[in-house]
Design a protein around this motif. Structure first.
Motif, mmCIF file in Angstrom:
data_model
loop_
_atom_site.group_PDB
_atom_site.id
_atom_site.type_symbol
_atom_site.label_atom_id
_atom_site.label_comp_id
_atom_site.label_asym_id
_atom_site.label_seq_id
_atom_site.Cartn_x
_atom_site.Cartn_y
_atom_site.Cartn_z
ATOM 1 N N GLN A 152 -13.543 7.411 -25.595
ATOM 2 C CA GLN A 152 -13.627 7.228 -26.358
ATOM 3 C C GLN A 152 -13.248 5.442 -27.523
ATOM 4 O OE1 GLN A 152 -10.433 10.349 -28.071
ATOM 5 N NE2 GLN A 152 -11.666 12.122 -27.555
ATOM 6 N N GLU A 153 -13.306 4.758 -26.647
ATOM 7 C CA GLU A 153 -13.855 3.247 -27.156
ATOM 8 C C GLU A 153 -13.993 2.843 -28.858
ATOM 9 O OE1 GLU A 153 -13.243 -0.217 -24.133
ATOM 10 O OE2 GLU A 153 -15.304 -0.069 -24.922
ATOM 11 N N MET A 154 -13.425 1.999 -28.954
ATOM 12 C CA MET A 154 -14.329 1.944 -30.579
ATOM 13 C C MET A 154 -14.153 0.437 -30.626
ATOM 14 S SD MET A 154 -12.766 4.497 -33.207
ATOM 15 C CE MET A 154 -11.194 4.635 -32.069
ATOM 16 N N LEU A 155 -15.133 -0.496 -30.876
ATOM 17 C CA LEU A 155 -15.455 -1.878 -31.434
ATOM 18 C C LEU A 155 -15.359 -2.334 -32.418
ATOM 19 C CD1 LEU A 155 -18.147 -2.682 -28.494
ATOM 20 C CD2 LEU A 155 -15.954 -3.018 -29.010
ATOM 21 N N ILE A 156 -15.427 -3.255 -33.152
ATOM 22 C CA ILE A 156 -14.744 -3.542 -34.951
ATOM 23 C C ILE A 156 -15.002 -4.679 -34.585
ATOM 24 C CG2 ILE A 156 -13.052 -3.554 -36.480
ATOM 25 C CD1 ILE A 156 -11.371 -1.880 -35.228
ATOM 26 N N GLY A 157 -16.085 -4.764 -35.695
ATOM 27 C CA GLY A 157 -15.986 -6.552 -35.442
ATOM 28 C C GLY A 157 -17.473 -6.127 -36.414
ATOM 29 N N PRO A 158 -18.726 -7.383 -36.984
ATOM 30 C CA PRO A 158 -18.309 -8.288 -35.831
ATOM 31 C C PRO A 158 -16.741 -9.399 -36.019
ATOM 32 C CG PRO A 158 -19.642 -9.231 -37.384
ATOM 33 C CD PRO A 158 -19.008 -7.830 -37.877
ATOM 34 N N GLY A 163 -14.744 -19.712 -32.470
ATOM 35 C CA GLY A 163 -17.189 -20.125 -32.933
ATOM 36 C C GLY A 163 -17.344 -18.859 -32.752
ATOM 37 N N LYS A 164 -16.613 -18.354 -31.731
ATOM 38 C CA LYS A 164 -17.504 -17.094 -30.707
ATOM 39 C C LYS A 164 -18.129 -15.875 -31.077
ATOM 40 C CE LYS A 164 -16.828 -19.535 -26.673
ATOM 41 N NZ LYS A 164 -16.664 -19.580 -25.135
ATOM 42 N N ASP A 165 -18.492 -14.767 -31.570
ATOM 43 C CA ASP A 165 -18.760 -13.711 -32.447
ATOM 44 C C ASP A 165 -18.170 -13.247 -31.352
ATOM 45 O OD1 ASP A 165 -19.088 -11.499 -33.624
ATOM 46 O OD2 ASP A 165 -21.597 -12.184 -33.895
ATOM 47 N N GLY A 166 -17.512 -11.594 -31.185
ATOM 48 C CA GLY A 166 -17.325 -10.653 -31.188
ATOM 49 C C GLY A 166 -16.451 -9.819 -31.474
ATOM 50 N N TYR A 167 -16.380 -8.798 -30.847
ATOM 51 C CA TYR A 167 -15.242 -7.352 -31.042
ATOM 52 C C TYR A 167 -13.732 -7.165 -31.025
ATOM 53 C CZ TYR A 167 -19.855 -6.371 -31.768
ATOM 54 O OH TYR A 167 -21.495 -6.794 -32.543
ATOM 55 N N MET A 168 -12.749 -6.558 -31.881
ATOM 56 C CA MET A 168 -12.190 -6.721 -31.176
ATOM 57 C C MET A 168 -12.098 -4.408 -30.800
ATOM 58 S SD MET A 168 -9.582 -7.049 -34.637
ATOM 59 C CE MET A 168 -9.727 -5.778 -35.262
ATOM 60 N N VAL A 169 -11.174 -4.556 -28.603
ATOM 61 C CA VAL A 169 -11.283 -2.786 -28.168
ATOM 62 C C VAL A 169 -10.346 -2.545 -29.124
ATOM 63 C CG1 VAL A 169 -11.434 -2.669 -26.038
ATOM 64 C CG2 VAL A 169 -12.845 -4.392 -26.593
ATOM 65 N N THR A 179 0.931 13.020 -27.097
ATOM 66 C CA THR A 179 1.129 12.383 -28.466
ATOM 67 C C THR A 179 -0.514 11.518 -27.998
ATOM 68 O OG1 THR A 179 1.963 11.322 -28.406
ATOM 69 C CG2 THR A 179 2.420 13.081 -29.650
ATOM 70 N N THR A 180 -1.180 10.666 -28.988
ATOM 71 C CA THR A 180 -2.549 10.009 -28.476
ATOM 72 C C THR A 180 -2.021 8.796 -29.834
ATOM 73 O OG1 THR A 180 -3.792 11.118 -27.270
ATOM 74 C CG2 THR A 180 -5.189 8.826 -27.903
ATOM 75 N N VAL A 181 -1.977 7.767 -29.132
ATOM 76 C CA VAL A 181 -1.366 6.493 -30.222
ATOM 77 C C VAL A 181 -2.682 5.297 -30.204
ATOM 78 C CG1 VAL A 181 0.479 6.717 -30.583
ATOM 79 C CG2 VAL A 181 -0.183 4.421 -28.898
ATOM 80 N N LEU A 182 -3.492 4.979 -31.429
ATOM 81 C CA LEU A 182 -4.299 3.081 -30.918
ATOM 82 C C LEU A 182 -4.046 2.334 -30.450
ATOM 83 C CD1 LEU A 182 -6.128 4.593 -34.517
ATOM 84 C CD2 LEU A 182 -6.967 5.935 -32.052
ATOM 85 N N VAL A 183 -4.632 2.033 -29.914
ATOM 86 C CA VAL A 183 -4.105 0.652 -28.745
ATOM 87 C C VAL A 183 -5.619 -0.262 -29.252
ATOM 88 C CG1 VAL A 183 -3.584 -0.837 -27.289
ATOM 89 C CG2 VAL A 183 -3.019 1.543 -27.235
ATOM 90 N N ASN A 184 -4.809 -1.728 -30.262
ATOM 91 C CA ASN A 184 -5.849 -3.048 -30.447
ATOM 92 C C ASN A 184 -5.680 -3.925 -29.156
ATOM 93 O OD1 ASN A 184 -7.473 -4.909 -30.558
ATOM 94 N ND2 ASN A 184 -6.477 -5.305 -32.772
ATOM 95 N N ARG A 185 -6.285 -3.716 -27.996
ATOM 96 C CA ARG A 185 -6.110 -4.150 -26.818
ATOM 97 C C ARG A 185 -6.792 -5.760 -26.803
ATOM 98 N NH1 ARG A 185 -9.513 -1.253 -22.120
ATOM 99 N NH2 ARG A 185 -8.423 -2.965 -20.914
ATOM 100 N N GLY A 186 -7.380 -6.451 -27.605
ATOM 101 C CA GLY A 186 -8.151 -7.456 -28.257
ATOM 102 C C GLY A 186 -8.487 -8.005 -28.435
ATOM 103 N N TRP A 187 -9.503 -9.033 -28.204
ATOM 104 C CA TRP A 187 -11.289 -9.549 -28.091
ATOM 105 C C TRP A 187 -11.371 -10.344 -26.888
ATOM 106 C CZ3 TRP A 187 -14.210 -14.096 -27.333
ATOM 107 C CH2 TRP A 187 -14.877 -14.230 -27.778
ATOM 108 N N ILE A 188 -12.718 -9.285 -27.177
ATOM 109 C CA ILE A 188 -13.529 -9.559 -26.158
ATOM 110 C C ILE A 188 -14.883 -10.016 -27.185
ATOM 111 C CG2 ILE A 188 -13.586 -7.286 -24.541
ATOM 112 C CD1 ILE A 188 -15.592 -5.985 -25.649
ATOM 113 N N SER A 189 -15.768 -10.806 -26.566
ATOM 114 C CA SER A 189 -17.030 -12.203 -27.067
ATOM 115 C C SER A 189 -18.077 -10.748 -26.837
ATOM 116 C CB SER A 189 -17.733 -12.949 -26.205
ATOM 117 O OG SER A 189 -17.933 -12.192 -24.543
ATOM 118 N N LYS A 190 -19.223 -11.140 -27.448
ATOM 119 C CA LYS A 190 -20.106 -10.309 -27.949
ATOM 120 C C LYS A 190 -21.425 -9.447 -26.397
ATOM 121 C CE LYS A 190 -24.785 -9.305 -30.814
ATOM 122 N NZ LYS A 190 -25.165 -10.228 -31.684
#
Length: 324
Positions: A152-158, A163-169, A179-190
């Motif tokens: 159920q992973e979701m990528l938010i972006g760009p 200076g590099k393009d990527g997404y938030m995971v 119960t389940t919560v949403l975790v913004n794990r961080g940034w990855i490159s495109k």
């Protein structure tokens, strides 16, 4: 002997050779110098007198002041309704500057309160979280344990980073309490958008995450709407994502220390890199205070100059005429 006698005879007879008689004739015919100078002065002064005698009305293009269109001269009130608008500008600018002073005090206290929460020890996240209470724990460090739902992973972006393009995971974390919560794990490159290109970023089994509990984000008017049907998310709509994944509308942002070498390693392997634990609220109210107060002073000076400006000579003459 013949030449001297003939010359003497010529003198007696009164005949003079031409070469001797010419200078005498020129000397006798030369007029006096004064009459010549007098005539020259008359020749030079006559055109000037004619120009002086010429009147302005003799010019075909001459326009009299009486033929000019009439002008309305305000002899009573010097200022119209525009002066009221000019007087409102410094008052309004001063009020806005004072309001920004209050906003500066409020923002400074808010940042101090949030930074105080950052230095506290992480708080274990309770099994069930009341979404209405998240506001009181904004920027509070929390700890949660569970299993990531990578399906159920979701990528938010760009999203740009250095200076590099990527997404938030964003990955749902299913906890032991159900119960389940949403975790913004961080940034990855495109380049690592596909999960198959980053197997090291998909931990299995029980994991413990530590991050900041944050309030739901607000969308601005320039961000397009999310398209969940196409897997396209442009901003973190916490409520929408929670409904799609069956999670609570609780948002946790993973934090990490800003280490350059570690960040380069994570970026090359496609592992999400979390944000630093700091308050990133904008505080530009001091600039707004300077701008509004400066505008108030400048327009007040302009208003003073307009009110103290002396009346024109025409207006003064008309005002003097009305008194008689």
């Amino acid at each position: 002997m013949n030449c001297p006698s003939s010359f003497l005879r010529g003198l007696r007879a009164g005949s003079i050779p031409p070469r001797l008689s010419q200078p005498t004739a020129l000397a006798t015919r030369r007029p006096p110098s004064r009459p010549i100078h007098h005539r020259h002065r008359q020749l030079t002064t006559t055109p000037r007198r004619r120009l002086a005698d010429k009147q302005a009305a003799d010019d075909p293009g001459f326009t009299s002041i009486l033929d000019a269109p009439p002008q309305i001269v305000r002899a009573g009130k010097r200022h119209g309704p525009g002066i009221i608008l000019l007087a409102l500008i410094p008052i309004t600018a001063f009020a806005l500057g004072t309001w920004q002073v209050q906003r500066l005090g409020w923002k400074t206290d808010l940042i101090a309160k949030l930074e105080d929460r950052l230095v506290r020890d992480p708080l274990p996240l309770p099994p069930s979280v009341d979404p209405s209470a998240v506001h009181d724990f904004d920027y509070r460090r929390v700890r949660a344990t569970g299993t990531f739902r990578h399906d159920q992973e979701m990528l938010i972006g760009p999203r740009m980073r250095d200076g590099k393009d990527g997404y938030m995971v964003v990955t749902p974390l299913e906890r032991d309490g159900g119960t389940t919560v949403l975790v913004n794990r961080g940034w990855i490159s495109k380049a690592h958008r596909d999960q198959r290109t980053r197997p090291d970023s998909l931990p299995t089994g029980q994991v413990t995450v530590e991050g900041l509990l944050r309030e739901p984000w607000k969308k601005n008017m320039f961000t397009p709407e999310n398209r969940p049907d196409r897997g396209m998310f442009y901003f973190p709509d916490v409520k929408q994502m929670a409904e799609l994944t069956g999670s609570q509308p609780v948002w946790i942002e993973v934090t990490m220390e800003p280490e350059f070498m570690r960040m380069m390693d994570f970026e090359a392997r496609g592992i999400p890199y979390g944000r630093p634990a700091e308050v990133n609220l904008r505080n530009n109210h001091a600039q707004y205070i300077f701008t509004w107060y400066g505008l108030s002073v400048a327009t007040a000076i302009m208003l003073y100059m307009v009110l103290k400006k002396p009346a024109s000579s025409i207006t003064r003459r008309v005002q003097a005429t009305k008194k008689f």
